[in-house]
Design a protein around this motif. Sequence first.
Motif, PDB file in Angstrom:
ATOM      1  N   ARG A  39       0.862  -1.182   0.000  1.00  0.00           N
ATOM      2  CA  ARG A  39       0.000   0.000   0.000  1.00  0.00           C
ATOM      3  C   ARG A  39       0.898   1.231   0.000  1.00  0.00           C
ATOM      4  O   ARG A  39       1.885   1.283   0.719  1.00  0.00           O
ATOM      5  N   VAL A  40       0.508   2.237  -0.802  1.00  0.00           N
ATOM      6  CA  VAL A  40       1.280   3.471  -0.900  1.00  0.00           C
ATOM      7  C   VAL A  40       0.315   4.652  -0.935  1.00  0.00           C
ATOM      8  O   VAL A  40      -0.667   4.621  -1.671  1.00  0.00           O
ATOM      9  N   ASN A  41       0.588   5.670  -0.138  1.00  0.00           N
ATOM     10  CA  ASN A  41      -0.125   6.943  -0.245  1.00  0.00           C
ATOM     11  C   ASN A  41       0.831   8.065   0.157  1.00  0.00           C
ATOM     12  O   ASN A  41       2.014   7.805   0.391  1.00  0.00           O
ATOM     13  N   THR A  42       0.356   9.280   0.236  1.00  0.00           N
ATOM     14  CA  THR A  42       1.257  10.415   0.439  1.00  0.00           C
ATOM     15  C   THR A  42       1.824  10.523   1.852  1.00  0.00           C
ATOM     16  O   THR A  42       2.727  11.325   2.081  1.00  0.00           O
ATOM     17  N   ASP A  43       1.345   9.705   2.783  1.00  0.00           N
ATOM     18  CA  ASP A  43       1.939   9.762   4.115  1.00  0.00           C
ATOM     19  C   ASP A  43       2.401   8.405   4.650  1.00  0.00           C
ATOM     20  O   ASP A  43       2.855   8.307   5.784  1.00  0.00           O
ATOM     21  N   SER A  44       2.315   7.358   3.834  1.00  0.00           N
ATOM     22  CA  SER A  44       2.821   6.065   4.299  1.00  0.00           C
ATOM     23  C   SER A  44       3.038   5.094   3.139  1.00  0.00           C
ATOM     24  O   SER A  44       2.435   5.221   2.077  1.00  0.00           O
ATOM     25  N   VAL A  45       3.926   4.143   3.396  1.00  0.00           N
ATOM     26  CA  VAL A  45       4.218   3.057   2.466  1.00  0.00           C
ATOM     27  C   VAL A  45       4.263   1.776   3.289  1.00  0.00           C
ATOM     28  O   VAL A  45       4.822   1.763   4.393  1.00  0.00           O
ATOM     29  N   ALA A  46       3.659   0.707   2.778  1.00  0.00           N
ATOM     30  CA  ALA A  46       3.726  -0.593   3.435  1.00  0.00           C
ATOM     31  C   ALA A  46       4.346  -1.593   2.466  1.00  0.00           C
ATOM     32  O   ALA A  46       3.943  -1.680   1.308  1.00  0.00           O
ATOM     33  N   ILE A  47       5.352  -2.309   2.943  1.00  0.00           N
ATOM     34  CA  ILE A  47       6.058  -3.319   2.143  1.00  0.00           C
ATOM     35  C   ILE A  47       5.887  -4.667   2.829  1.00  0.00           C
ATOM     36  O   ILE A  47       6.115  -4.794   4.039  1.00  0.00           O
ATOM     37  N   TRP A  48       5.503  -5.666   2.049  1.00  0.00           N
ATOM     38  CA  TRP A  48       5.277  -7.020   2.549  1.00  0.00           C
ATOM     39  C   TRP A  48       6.425  -7.921   2.125  1.00  0.00           C
ATOM     40  O   TRP A  48       6.954  -7.794   1.023  1.00  0.00           O
ATOM     41  N   MET A  49       6.787  -8.868   2.982  1.00  0.00           N
ATOM     42  CA  MET A  49       7.771  -9.894   2.610  1.00  0.00           C
ATOM     43  C   MET A  49       7.664 -11.078   3.557  1.00  0.00           C
ATOM     44  O   MET A  49       7.066 -10.971   4.633  1.00  0.00           O
ATOM     45  N   ALA A  50       8.242 -12.194   3.125  1.00  0.00           N
ATOM     46  CA  ALA A  50       8.292 -13.403   3.942  1.00  0.00           C
ATOM     47  C   ALA A  50       9.739 -13.867   4.030  1.00  0.00           C
ATOM     48  O   ALA A  50      10.478 -13.794   3.052  1.00  0.00           O
ATOM     49  N   THR A  51      10.125 -14.319   5.222  1.00  0.00           N
ATOM     50  CA  THR A  51      11.482 -14.848   5.422  1.00  0.00           C
ATOM     51  C   THR A  51      11.390 -16.218   6.087  1.00  0.00           C
ATOM     52  O   THR A  51      10.352 -16.595   6.632  1.00  0.00           O
ATOM     53  N   ASP A  52      12.503 -16.950   6.036  1.00  0.00           N
ATOM     54  CA  ASP A  52      12.532 -18.279   6.651  1.00  0.00           C
ATOM     55  C   ASP A  52      13.091 -18.248   8.073  1.00  0.00           C
ATOM     56  O   ASP A  52      13.291 -19.280   8.683  1.00  0.00           O
ATOM     57  N   ARG A  53      13.337 -17.058   8.599  1.00  0.00           N
ATOM     58  CA  ARG A  53      13.865 -16.900   9.953  1.00  0.00           C
ATOM     59  C   ARG A  53      13.404 -15.549  10.500  1.00  0.00           C
ATOM     60  O   ARG A  53      13.063 -14.658   9.736  1.00  0.00           O
ATOM     61  N   PRO A  54      13.434 -15.387  11.809  1.00  0.00           N
ATOM     62  CA  PRO A  54      13.086 -14.070  12.353  1.00  0.00           C
ATOM     63  C   PRO A  54      14.178 -13.063  12.000  1.00  0.00           C
ATOM     64  O   PRO A  54      15.366 -13.367  12.116  1.00  0.00           O
ATOM     65  N   VAL A  55      13.772 -11.906  11.525  1.00  0.00           N
ATOM     66  CA  VAL A  55      14.703 -10.824  11.210  1.00  0.00           C
ATOM     67  C   VAL A  55      14.099  -9.512  11.697  1.00  0.00           C
ATOM     68  O   VAL A  55      12.892  -9.381  11.795  1.00  0.00           O
ATOM     69  N   GLU A  56      14.965  -8.569  11.999  1.00  0.00           N
ATOM     70  CA  GLU A  56      14.528  -7.202  12.249  1.00  0.00           C
ATOM     71  C   GLU A  56      14.662  -6.465  10.929  1.00  0.00           C
ATOM     72  O   GLU A  56      15.657  -6.626  10.220  1.00  0.00           O
ATOM     73  N   VAL A  57      13.655  -5.655  10.575  1.00  0.00           N
ATOM     74  CA  VAL A  57      13.677  -4.959   9.292  1.00  0.00           C
ATOM     75  C   VAL A  57      13.504  -3.464   9.528  1.00  0.00           C
ATOM     76  O   VAL A  57      12.595  -3.042  10.240  1.00  0.00           O
ATOM     77  N   ASP A  58      14.382  -2.680   8.925  1.00  0.00           N
ATOM     78  CA  ASP A  58      14.272  -1.233   8.912  1.00  0.00           C
ATOM     79  C   ASP A  58      14.259  -0.811   7.447  1.00  0.00           C
ATOM     80  O   ASP A  58      14.610  -1.600   6.566  1.00  0.00           O
TER      81      ASP A  58
END
Length: 167
Positions: free
Chosen positions: A14-33
């Motif tokens: 989802r994208v709009n003028t005040d936010s963006v959302a990015i989806w993904m899947a991993t095979d292990r726990p990760v911290e994402v920035d």
Amino acid sequence: MESAGILAGPMLRRVNTDSVAIWMATDRPVEVDAAIYVLDTLIPLDTATKTTSIRAGHRLFIHVVHMYGQLPTDTLLGYDLLFRVGKNGYHLASLGLIHKNEDSVTYDGLPYPSFFIPARAAPISSYASCRELYWKGDGTLVATNALLQMETRNRATRPCALSLLSD
């Protein structure tokens, strides 16, 4: 070598003028920035990041990265993700996802995956539906990918949205 273990994505959700959302899947726990850049200048935009992660299986972790800030319209933007696994950090480029071959998540040699937010009310978009097993041909996703490759920098003809719907 340990890595971020990406199974699927990253994909703009989802994208709009005040936010963006990015989806993904991993095979292990990760911290994402994450960071968002104006691609013409590579200047980062002032954004805050909040990642929501859930464990969906023994080796399946779903992440939605939300970036908040004022985003310009009709400007080619790009994003980079930083994955932390223990003490190690990985960007999309260090994971081999940004390069000049068909496995890249970028188009036209851009340094980051790109998107833009149209200012006009009727943007160009693509539509795809589920495919039956008997379907012959490449389908809408292949055609949209080809169009994005040709029109990466042309915001007047580049699709800015993809609707995935079912029959």
